[in-house]
Design a protein around this motif. Sequence first.
Motif, PDB file in Angstrom:
ATOM      1  N   ARG A 154       0.845  -1.192   0.000  1.00 33.62           N
ATOM      2  CA  ARG A 154       0.000   0.000   0.000  1.00 33.62           C
ATOM      3  C   ARG A 154       0.881   1.242   0.000  1.00 33.62           C
ATOM      4  NH1 ARG A 154      -4.999   1.331   4.190  1.00 33.62           N
ATOM      5  NH2 ARG A 154      -5.584   3.350   3.251  1.00 33.62           N
ATOM      6  N   LEU A 155       0.477   2.240  -0.777  1.00 35.08           N
ATOM      7  CA  LEU A 155       1.242   3.473  -0.922  1.00 35.08           C
ATOM      8  C   LEU A 155       0.413   4.671  -0.466  1.00 35.08           C
ATOM      9  CD1 LEU A 155       2.529   2.854  -4.570  1.00 35.08           C
ATOM     10  CD2 LEU A 155       3.733   2.289  -2.434  1.00 35.08           C
ATOM     11  N   ASP A 156       1.105   5.674   0.064  1.00 35.27           N
ATOM     12  CA  ASP A 156       0.445   6.946   0.366  1.00 35.27           C
ATOM     13  C   ASP A 156       0.344   7.814  -0.881  1.00 35.27           C
ATOM     14  OD1 ASP A 156       0.065   6.406   3.106  1.00 35.27           O
ATOM     15  OD2 ASP A 156       2.133   7.020   3.538  1.00 35.27           O
ATOM     16  N   GLN A 157       1.325   7.668  -1.772  1.00 31.51           N
ATOM     17  CA  GLN A 157       1.322   8.389  -3.031  1.00 31.51           C
ATOM     18  C   GLN A 157       2.044   7.553  -4.071  1.00 31.51           C
ATOM     19  OE1 GLN A 157       3.417  12.002  -1.866  1.00 31.51           O
ATOM     20  NE2 GLN A 157       5.288  11.252  -2.829  1.00 31.51           N
ATOM     21  N   ALA A 158       1.758   7.829  -5.346  1.00 34.00           N
ATOM     22  CA  ALA A 158       2.340   7.037  -6.422  1.00 34.00           C
ATOM     23  C   ALA A 158       2.538   7.911  -7.647  1.00 34.00           C
ATOM     24  CB  ALA A 158       1.438   5.860  -6.764  1.00 34.00           C
ATOM     25  N   VAL A 159       3.684   7.742  -8.295  1.00 30.25           N
ATOM     26  CA  VAL A 159       3.942   8.408  -9.565  1.00 30.25           C
ATOM     27  C   VAL A 159       3.301   7.580 -10.670  1.00 30.25           C
ATOM     28  CG1 VAL A 159       5.716   9.172 -11.191  1.00 30.25           C
ATOM     29  CG2 VAL A 159       6.087   9.402  -8.715  1.00 30.25           C
ATOM     30  N   VAL A 160       2.445   8.207 -11.471  1.00 37.69           N
ATOM     31  CA  VAL A 160       1.679   7.513 -12.501  1.00 37.69           C
ATOM     32  C   VAL A 160       2.069   8.045 -13.873  1.00 37.69           C
ATOM     33  CG1 VAL A 160      -0.621   6.982 -13.373  1.00 37.69           C
ATOM     34  CG2 VAL A 160      -0.241   7.196 -10.913  1.00 37.69           C
ATOM     35  N   GLY A 161       2.339   7.121 -14.812  1.00 35.55           N
ATOM     36  CA  GLY A 161       2.674   7.497 -16.180  1.00 35.55           C
ATOM     37  C   GLY A 161       2.014   6.552 -17.166  1.00 35.55           C
ATOM     38  N   SER A 162       2.541   6.496 -18.375  1.00 34.05           N
ATOM     39  CA  SER A 162       1.936   5.677 -19.425  1.00 34.05           C
ATOM     40  C   SER A 162       1.985   4.189 -19.111  1.00 34.05           C
ATOM     41  CB  SER A 162       2.619   5.944 -20.767  1.00 34.05           C
ATOM     42  OG  SER A 162       4.006   5.619 -20.692  1.00 34.05           O
ATOM     43  N   LEU A 163       2.933   3.776 -18.248  1.00 36.31           N
ATOM     44  CA  LEU A 163       3.019   2.380 -17.832  1.00 36.31           C
ATOM     45  C   LEU A 163       2.458   2.177 -16.424  1.00 36.31           C
ATOM     46  CD1 LEU A 163       6.395   0.936 -19.174  1.00 36.31           C
ATOM     47  CD2 LEU A 163       4.071   0.301 -19.821  1.00 36.31           C
ATOM     48  N   GLY A 164       1.504   3.013 -16.070  1.00 32.48           N
ATOM     49  CA  GLY A 164       0.851   2.848 -14.786  1.00 32.48           C
ATOM     50  C   GLY A 164       1.664   3.408 -13.638  1.00 32.48           C
ATOM     51  N   PRO A 208       0.556  -9.711 -24.222  1.00 35.52           N
ATOM     52  CA  PRO A 208      -0.298  -8.531 -24.107  1.00 35.52           C
ATOM     53  C   PRO A 208       0.158  -7.327 -24.924  1.00 35.52           C
ATOM     54  CG  PRO A 208       1.099  -8.738 -22.181  1.00 35.52           C
ATOM     55  CD  PRO A 208       1.342  -9.968 -23.002  1.00 35.52           C
ATOM     56  N   GLY A 209       1.385  -7.336 -25.419  1.00 35.94           N
ATOM     57  CA  GLY A 209       1.874  -6.204 -26.190  1.00 35.94           C
ATOM     58  C   GLY A 209       2.183  -4.982 -25.345  1.00 35.94           C
ATOM     59  N   LEU A 210       2.554  -5.193 -24.075  1.00 32.35           N
ATOM     60  CA  LEU A 210       2.893  -4.108 -23.165  1.00 32.35           C
ATOM     61  C   LEU A 210       4.316  -4.303 -22.651  1.00 32.35           C
ATOM     62  CD1 LEU A 210      -0.446  -4.106 -21.138  1.00 32.35           C
ATOM     63  CD2 LEU A 210       0.251  -2.414 -22.843  1.00 32.35           C
ATOM     64  N   GLU A 211       4.925  -3.215 -22.175  1.00 29.57           N
ATOM     65  CA  GLU A 211       6.320  -3.278 -21.746  1.00 29.57           C
ATOM     66  C   GLU A 211       6.444  -3.477 -20.233  1.00 29.57           C
ATOM     67  OE1 GLU A 211       8.345   0.118 -23.304  1.00 29.57           O
ATOM     68  OE2 GLU A 211       8.314  -0.637 -25.363  1.00 29.57           O
ATOM     69  N   ALA A 212       5.505  -4.148 -19.649  1.00 30.23           N
ATOM     70  CA  ALA A 212       5.561  -4.560 -18.247  1.00 30.23           C
ATOM     71  C   ALA A 212       4.662  -5.783 -18.130  1.00 30.23           C
ATOM     72  CB  ALA A 212       5.112  -3.434 -17.323  1.00 30.23           C
ATOM     73  N   PHE A 213       4.674  -6.427 -16.970  1.00 29.86           N
ATOM     74  CA  PHE A 213       3.997  -7.714 -16.845  1.00 29.86           C
ATOM     75  C   PHE A 213       2.522  -7.558 -16.460  1.00 29.86           C
ATOM     76  CE2 PHE A 213       8.483  -8.765 -16.339  1.00 29.86           C
ATOM     77  CZ  PHE A 213       8.592  -9.838 -17.202  1.00 29.86           C
ATOM     78  N   PHE A 214       1.797  -6.733 -17.233  1.00 26.45           N
ATOM     79  CA  PHE A 214       0.350  -6.618 -17.070  1.00 26.45           C
ATOM     80  C   PHE A 214      -0.333  -7.670 -17.926  1.00 26.45           C
ATOM     81  CE2 PHE A 214       2.033  -2.166 -16.924  1.00 26.45           C
ATOM     82  CZ  PHE A 214       1.870  -1.965 -15.573  1.00 26.45           C
ATOM     83  N   ASP A 215      -1.577  -7.995 -17.538  1.00 27.52           N
ATOM     84  CA  ASP A 215      -2.369  -8.903 -18.373  1.00 27.52           C
ATOM     85  C   ASP A 215      -2.956  -8.180 -19.572  1.00 27.52           C
ATOM     86  OD1 ASP A 215      -1.798 -10.794 -16.513  1.00 27.52           O
ATOM     87  OD2 ASP A 215      -3.832 -10.984 -15.721  1.00 27.52           O
ATOM     88  N   ARG A 216      -3.483  -6.940 -19.325  1.00 30.67           N
ATOM     89  CA  ARG A 216      -4.203  -6.244 -20.390  1.00 30.67           C
ATOM     90  C   ARG A 216      -3.980  -4.735 -20.399  1.00 30.67           C
ATOM     91  NH1 ARG A 216      -9.815  -8.086 -21.914  1.00 30.67           N
ATOM     92  NH2 ARG A 216     -10.433  -6.095 -21.007  1.00 30.67           N
ATOM     93  N   ALA A 217      -3.858  -4.106 -19.242  1.00 36.91           N
ATOM     94  CA  ALA A 217      -3.796  -2.652 -19.167  1.00 36.91           C
ATOM     95  C   ALA A 217      -2.904  -2.225 -18.007  1.00 36.91           C
ATOM     96  CB  ALA A 217      -5.199  -2.073 -19.001  1.00 36.91           C
TER      97      ALA A 217
END
Length: 251
Positions: free
Chosen positions: A18-28, A126-135
């Motif tokens: 769990r995080l208090d804050q998170a940096v969010v970009g195109s890869l989540g 999935p065609g993504l540059e991280a280990f996501f299933d879909r998004a």
Amino acid sequence: MKVLELWRYPVKSMQGERLDQAVVGSLGIEGDRRRAVVDADTGVSLSAKRYAELLLCRASTTDGEVTIGFPDGSEYPVDSSGAANGLSDLLGRRVVVRTARAGETIRHEFPTDLPTGEGDSFIWEPGLEAFFDRAPLHLLTTATLDAFSRIRPDSVFDHARFRPNILVETDQRGFVENDWVGRDLSLGDVTCHVLDHKPRCVMTTRPQGKLAHDRDVIRTIAKNNDGNAGVELRALEGGTLHSGDAVRLLN
């Protein structure tokens, strides 16, 4: 509506932090699912959809370094031989932990019957540059959890079963985020597009922490919301997201 909780999962299919804050970009969320347990020979990532034991492990980050905690209480740095050996023993096959790299193809091993976790394996790219299933991002509301809990009070619909990055608190009732698909969403300073509903699978039934194995969880979702719970997002305008930030629909 507001952001109630933020979660990051440094290693795919393990319990997260769990995080208090998170940096969010195109890869989540920065650091989310950038690593996975992979077959040592093929490099194909393994999922708790087939290997439920992965959910008994927890990945946590301290000063930028990821540590894996095992069910027996032992802990090892994520890239160490101790982690690789412990995971190989736990899963009964030779594995290592791999970091996602730009330009490399991500390949997942999933069961052919996703709701039950049974059947032969198939490979999903999935065609993504991280280990996501879909998004890259997954959002869930307290309204959806409450709706399922009212339908099936004997089951525990804890957010941990669903592994959202963003848990949104709302006083609305029902599966409210279903109506957000195709729309834009403001979360504090971050703007996201809601890509699709979030289809659920056997992961929601797996034991983890204090949550027991419960097949009625996925059965309830399948019967009452077409197998969906939550929505998938992609950031349009990144930034730093905080617990407590306001959430509102933009269109």
